[in-house]
Design a protein around this motif. Sequence first.
Motif, PDB file in Angstrom:
ATOM      1  N   ALA A 216       0.816  -1.206   0.000  1.00  0.00           N
ATOM      2  CA  ALA A 216       0.000   0.000   0.000  1.00  0.00           C
ATOM      3  C   ALA A 216       0.856   1.264   0.000  1.00  0.00           C
ATOM      4  CB  ALA A 216      -0.929  -0.002   1.214  1.00  0.00           C
ATOM      5  N   VAL A 217       2.084   1.185   0.567  1.00  0.00           N
ATOM      6  CA  VAL A 217       2.960   2.358   0.609  1.00  0.00           C
ATOM      7  C   VAL A 217       3.308   2.804  -0.805  1.00  0.00           C
ATOM      8  CG1 VAL A 217       5.200   3.222   1.343  1.00  0.00           C
ATOM      9  CG2 VAL A 217       3.874   1.726   2.854  1.00  0.00           C
ATOM     10  N   ASP A 218       3.541   1.835  -1.691  1.00  0.00           N
ATOM     11  CA  ASP A 218       3.911   2.163  -3.062  1.00  0.00           C
ATOM     12  C   ASP A 218       2.716   2.624  -3.884  1.00  0.00           C
ATOM     13  OD1 ASP A 218       6.517   1.399  -2.456  1.00  0.00           O
ATOM     14  OD2 ASP A 218       6.085  -0.705  -2.961  1.00  0.00           O
ATOM     15  N   VAL A 219       1.538   2.097  -3.561  1.00  0.00           N
ATOM     16  CA  VAL A 219       0.338   2.428  -4.353  1.00  0.00           C
ATOM     17  C   VAL A 219      -0.265   3.751  -3.892  1.00  0.00           C
ATOM     18  CG1 VAL A 219      -1.991   1.696  -4.984  1.00  0.00           C
ATOM     19  CG2 VAL A 219      -0.138   0.010  -4.852  1.00  0.00           C
ATOM     20  N   ASP A 220      -0.585   3.852  -2.573  1.00  0.00           N
ATOM     21  CA  ASP A 220      -1.212   5.062  -2.028  1.00  0.00           C
ATOM     22  C   ASP A 220      -1.035   5.032  -0.511  1.00  0.00           C
ATOM     23  OD1 ASP A 220      -2.699   7.244  -1.305  1.00  0.00           O
ATOM     24  OD2 ASP A 220      -4.498   6.667  -2.415  1.00  0.00           O
ATOM     25  N   ALA A 221      -0.134   5.869   0.006  1.00  0.00           N
ATOM     26  CA  ALA A 221       0.154   5.868   1.447  1.00  0.00           C
ATOM     27  C   ALA A 221      -1.052   6.277   2.287  1.00  0.00           C
ATOM     28  CB  ALA A 221       1.326   6.793   1.745  1.00  0.00           C
ATOM     29  N   SER A 222      -2.005   6.977   1.664  1.00  0.00           N
ATOM     30  CA  SER A 222      -3.186   7.399   2.426  1.00  0.00           C
ATOM     31  C   SER A 222      -4.028   6.199   2.868  1.00  0.00           C
ATOM     32  CB  SER A 222      -4.043   8.360   1.597  1.00  0.00           C
ATOM     33  OG  SER A 222      -4.593   7.702   0.460  1.00  0.00           O
ATOM     34  N   LEU A 223      -3.896   5.061   2.160  1.00  0.00           N
ATOM     35  CA  LEU A 223      -4.621   3.862   2.575  1.00  0.00           C
ATOM     36  C   LEU A 223      -4.167   3.416   3.965  1.00  0.00           C
ATOM     37  CD1 LEU A 223      -4.542   1.790  -0.757  1.00  0.00           C
ATOM     38  CD2 LEU A 223      -6.361   3.285   0.097  1.00  0.00           C
TER      39      LEU A 223
END
Length: 375
Positions: A139-146
């Motif tokens: 998730a850090v690489d895709v979207d940290a807001s997740l």
Amino acid sequence: MAGEAARLLVRFGRRYAAAVRLATLLPICGIALFRAAPGHFTATAYMVGVAAAWTCGYAWWLRAGRGSLPVALDVVVLLGLFASVFWTDAVEDRNTGWLRLLLTFACVTCQWHTSPLAGGAAALAAGGGAVGLLTAAGAVDVDASLIRGTAWAIPAAALSRAAWALVQRAAERADRMAAEAVRVRSESLVAAAARAEERELANALHDTAATTLLMVGVGQVRSDADWLAPQARRDLDRLRSDSGPAPQYADLVDLLRADLDATHLTVEFDAPEQLRLPFDVARAIADAAREALTNVRRHASTTRATVRLRGDARTLRLDIADQGKGFSPTDVPATRRGIRESVRGRMSRVGGTVTITSAEGEGTLVRLEWRAGHD
């Protein structure tokens, strides 16, 4: 031991937590299915079904209020649902919002039915575990807001616990106030009972020994009168009987008849053969009548009186009349307890009334009235 308000709050917390979990379930499931990618719709639907089944079962357990194991099991199931992101590619599809909502509501409502330690541990385990799973899923690489959005479940749980602690403190304060009110009321009832007993003892002393001694002391009767010694024995027996346990019912006619001899008057007695009443009522009426007859003997300058009893166990009237010299009731000093306490006071305490009709030279009528249900 928890008071009534605290016990009710515990039940409310469990039921309200169940209601919130169920109320939010349908929109959360709708979000999951709406945002699912076509290729992952079936897998997402399976996970939604598991989430719905578990939430319903957990809500039932909350309302039933049994055991504590499901709290830990709830954390395990929530983390299992988060682990499904590896299967459904929810991180790539950015479809983790429904899992975040499911987790947040679980952590928040958990604080309403667990201890601070258990609730805090559950929130940390669920929130921290979910963040770890999302991190592992990339998730850090895709979207940290997740990850940030999921981590907010922990402070949300802390705020929920703080608010619930305030509510619990208010419930405990309400219980303390209720307990204090009960204590004060109990002390008040005990004090009232003690005062009533003291009043009745004072009345009994006034009506028996004190009256007999006063008549001797002021010269109304000779100290060697034939009836004086038997009267003193009756006075003593009466005082002794007042300290013993009382029966539930008594015959008012018998009590009145037993007191007639002690008046040393010629009394015309007109009454039914029997009239049974609650003992305290019968005793109060008989004692008030005896005091009225004692006043006839002491103050009316006559040796004759009439006592008439009419009525039944629901309503009655007792008249004590004489043709003596009479008096003005308004001129009786407030310090004289004969009429004030021994007659009016006794009748008032059992819900009865007293009417005194008299005038100088016209005799006196004392009317005692009582109705059931007015005491």
